[in-house]
Write a protein that holds these residues in place. Sequence first.
Motif, short mmCIF file in Angstrom:
data_model
loop_
_atom_site.label_atom_id
_atom_site.label_comp_id
_atom_site.label_asym_id
_atom_site.label_seq_id
_atom_site.Cartn_x
_atom_site.Cartn_y
_atom_site.Cartn_z
N MET A 1 0.84 -1.20 0.00
CA MET A 1 0.00 0.00 0.00
C MET A 1 0.88 1.25 0.00
O MET A 1 2.06 1.19 0.33
CB MET A 1 -0.90 0.02 1.24
N ARG A 2 0.29 2.39 -0.37
CA ARG A 2 0.99 3.66 -0.31
C ARG A 2 0.72 4.34 1.02
O ARG A 2 -0.38 4.23 1.59
CB ARG A 2 0.55 4.58 -1.44
N ALA A 3 1.72 5.05 1.53
CA ALA A 3 1.58 5.76 2.78
C ALA A 3 2.49 6.98 2.78
O ALA A 3 3.53 6.99 2.10
CB ALA A 3 1.93 4.86 3.97
N ALA A 4 2.10 8.02 3.51
CA ALA A 4 2.96 9.17 3.74
C ALA A 4 3.75 8.88 5.01
O ALA A 4 3.19 8.84 6.10
CB ALA A 4 2.13 10.44 3.90
N VAL A 5 5.03 8.65 4.86
CA VAL A 5 5.87 8.12 5.94
C VAL A 5 6.79 9.21 6.48
O VAL A 5 7.43 9.94 5.71
CB VAL A 5 6.69 6.92 5.45
N MET A 6 6.90 9.28 7.79
CA MET A 6 7.80 10.22 8.44
C MET A 6 9.25 9.79 8.21
O MET A 6 9.59 8.61 8.36
CB MET A 6 7.48 10.27 9.94
N GLN A 7 10.11 10.74 7.85
CA GLN A 7 11.52 10.45 7.58
C GLN A 7 12.42 10.82 8.75
O GLN A 7 13.63 10.56 8.70
CB GLN A 7 11.97 11.24 6.34
N GLY A 8 11.86 11.39 9.77
CA GLY A 8 12.63 11.83 10.92
C GLY A 8 12.20 13.23 11.32
O GLY A 8 11.43 13.90 10.61
N LEU A 9 12.67 13.69 12.47
CA LEU A 9 12.32 15.03 12.94
C LEU A 9 12.85 16.08 11.98
O LEU A 9 13.96 15.96 11.46
CB LEU A 9 12.89 15.26 14.34
N HIS A 10 12.02 17.09 11.74
CA HIS A 10 12.38 18.24 10.91
C HIS A 10 12.63 17.85 9.45
O HIS A 10 13.32 18.58 8.73
CB HIS A 10 13.61 18.96 11.46
N LYS A 11 12.04 16.74 9.02
CA LYS A 11 12.17 16.32 7.63
C LYS A 11 10.78 16.15 7.02
O LYS A 11 9.84 15.77 7.71
CB LYS A 11 12.94 15.00 7.53
N PRO A 12 10.64 16.43 5.72
CA PRO A 12 9.34 16.26 5.07
C PRO A 12 8.92 14.79 5.05
O PRO A 12 9.76 13.88 5.06
CB PRO A 12 9.58 16.78 3.64
N LEU A 13 7.61 14.58 4.99
CA LEU A 13 7.09 13.23 4.79
C LEU A 13 7.41 12.78 3.37
O LEU A 13 7.69 13.58 2.49
CB LEU A 13 5.57 13.22 5.00
N SER A 14 7.35 11.47 3.16
CA SER A 14 7.62 10.91 1.84
C SER A 14 6.59 9.83 1.52
O SER A 14 6.22 9.05 2.39
CB SER A 14 9.03 10.30 1.81
N ILE A 15 6.10 9.84 0.29
CA ILE A 15 5.17 8.79 -0.14
C ILE A 15 5.97 7.54 -0.47
O ILE A 15 6.87 7.56 -1.32
CB ILE A 15 4.36 9.23 -1.37
N GLU A 16 5.64 6.45 0.23
CA GLU A 16 6.36 5.20 0.05
C GLU A 16 5.37 4.04 -0.12
O GLU A 16 4.20 4.15 0.26
CB GLU A 16 7.26 4.91 1.27
N THR A 17 5.88 2.96 -0.65
CA THR A 17 5.11 1.72 -0.68
C THR A 17 5.57 0.85 0.49
O THR A 17 6.76 0.55 0.61
CB THR A 17 5.33 0.97 -2.01
N VAL A 18 4.63 0.50 1.35
CA VAL A 18 4.93 -0.28 2.55
C VAL A 18 4.01 -1.51 2.56
O VAL A 18 3.00 -1.55 1.84
CB VAL A 18 4.73 0.56 3.83
N PRO A 19 4.33 -2.53 3.36
CA PRO A 19 3.49 -3.73 3.39
C PRO A 19 2.06 -3.43 3.85
O PRO A 19 1.83 -2.60 4.73
CB PRO A 19 4.21 -4.64 4.40
N ASP A 20 1.11 -4.11 3.24
CA ASP A 20 -0.28 -4.00 3.70
C ASP A 20 -0.39 -4.57 5.11
O ASP A 20 0.24 -5.60 5.43
CB ASP A 20 -1.21 -4.79 2.78
N PRO A 21 -1.19 -3.94 5.97
CA PRO A 21 -1.37 -4.51 7.32
C PRO A 21 -2.19 -5.79 7.28
O PRO A 21 -3.10 -5.92 6.46
CB PRO A 21 -2.13 -3.40 8.06
N GLU A 22 -1.85 -6.73 8.13
CA GLU A 22 -2.59 -7.98 8.23
C GLU A 22 -3.15 -8.09 9.65
O GLU A 22 -2.40 -7.94 10.62
CB GLU A 22 -1.69 -9.16 7.92
N PRO A 23 -4.44 -8.35 9.80
CA PRO A 23 -5.04 -8.37 11.13
C PRO A 23 -4.67 -9.61 11.93
O PRO A 23 -4.73 -10.74 11.42
CB PRO A 23 -6.54 -8.34 10.84
N GLY A 24 -4.24 -9.39 13.16
CA GLY A 24 -4.04 -10.50 14.07
C GLY A 24 -5.35 -10.78 14.80
O GLY A 24 -6.40 -10.20 14.49
N GLU A 25 -5.29 -11.65 15.77
CA GLU A 25 -6.50 -11.97 16.53
C GLU A 25 -7.02 -10.70 17.22
O GLU A 25 -6.28 -9.95 17.84
CB GLU A 25 -6.19 -13.03 17.58
#
Length: 335
Positions: A1-25
Motif C-alpha cells: 500500500m501507499r503511505a505518507a511516511v515520516m523520515q525523521g524530525l524536521h524532515k518532510p514526509l515521503s510517499i512510500e510503498t509499505v506492506p499491507d497490514p494484516e489483522p491478528g487476533e
Amino acid sequence: MRAAVMQGLHKPLSIETVPDPEPGEGEVVVKVGRCGICGSDLHMTEDPAYGQGAGSILGHEFAGEIVELGKGVEGLAKGDLVAVSPLKSCGRCPACLAGNVSWCDGFGLQGGGYAEFALTKPNQCVKLPKSASLADGAIIEPLAVALHGVAMAGMHIGDKVLILGAGPIGLAAAFWARRMGAGRVVVQDVATWQQDRALAMGAHDFVADRTDPIGAAERALGGKADVVFECVGVPGLIAQAVEQVRARGTIVLLGLCTVPDTFNSFAMLSKEVRLVTSAFFTAHEYHAALDALDRGAAEPRLLVTETIPLASTPTVFEALRRRTQQCKVLIAPGT
C-alpha cells in the motif's frame, strides 16, 4: 500500500510503498477513506517529546471501511463504514467500561491514517450512520476533544466565553459553547483568516487586535470572561488568560505546549482563578460528537477547507507549518 511516511524530525514526509497490514487476533483492517491533518501531527515531526521518528505513519483522525477481520472479531463486518477513535485501550477494564478509555492501563494512541489501509481494534471502531459521510467520521475526533474541554470547564448557561485560537479545536469549542448555552462567545486570534468561519460556527464576535488584545476581548465580551479556553499552546497565553478571566473564573488548557511556560501565580491566586487541563475525551463524548452530526448540525462541517490526494500530503503538510487560511485539511488516500 501507499503511505505518507515520516523520515525523521524536521524532515518532510515521503510517499512510500509499505506492506499491507494484516489483522491478528482481535484486530481489523480499515481502508482509510478520509484522514484529517492535525496540528499535533505537525508537532510530532518537530518535537521529540511525542516519541515519533523515521518510519512512523501519522494520522489519528480517520474513518473508512472495514475490509479485513481478524480471528475472534465480533460486532463488525466487512463493508462497515466506521470512524476510528485514536484512543487505544483494552476495552474490558472498569475505566474502559465507564467510557474513560484514556485511564486504561493499556492506553496508547492510534496513528496510521496517512495510508491506504490502517490496522486497529474493534473497540475503537464506531459505525457511521447513513447520514454521516467519511469526512464526518474524520472530524469526530477534534469535535470530541473540544467537547471534553467545554465539559471540563463547568460552564453555566449565560456565561461569557473567550476562546484563544481560531484553529479547529478553538472553533469547535465555540460551536459547543454556543450549543450548550453560553451567553456570549468571542474567538480571539492574531489574524482574521478564520473570522467568517468562527462566526458561522457560533461565535458572537471575533477579535484580532495585536496592540490591545486584552482590552479588545473585554470590549467584545462586555466584561471579563467567565471561562477562557486556551486552544493554541503558545507560552505566554496562560498569563494573558489570567488577565482576561474574571475573579473566580475558569481557564481551560486545550492547546498542546511541550516547552516550559511561566505565569504570575500571585495574579492567579489573588483572583482565585480555576486552572483546568483537558486531554483527549471520553467514549461518550466521541459518540456525542457523532450524534450532533447525525442530528443535522452543519456547523462542524465548516471546519473542512480542503480534501487532498495522498500524493499531495507531503507538500500540503509542509505548507501547514506556516499560518495559512486553511482550517482542517482532509486526506483521501484512495485518490
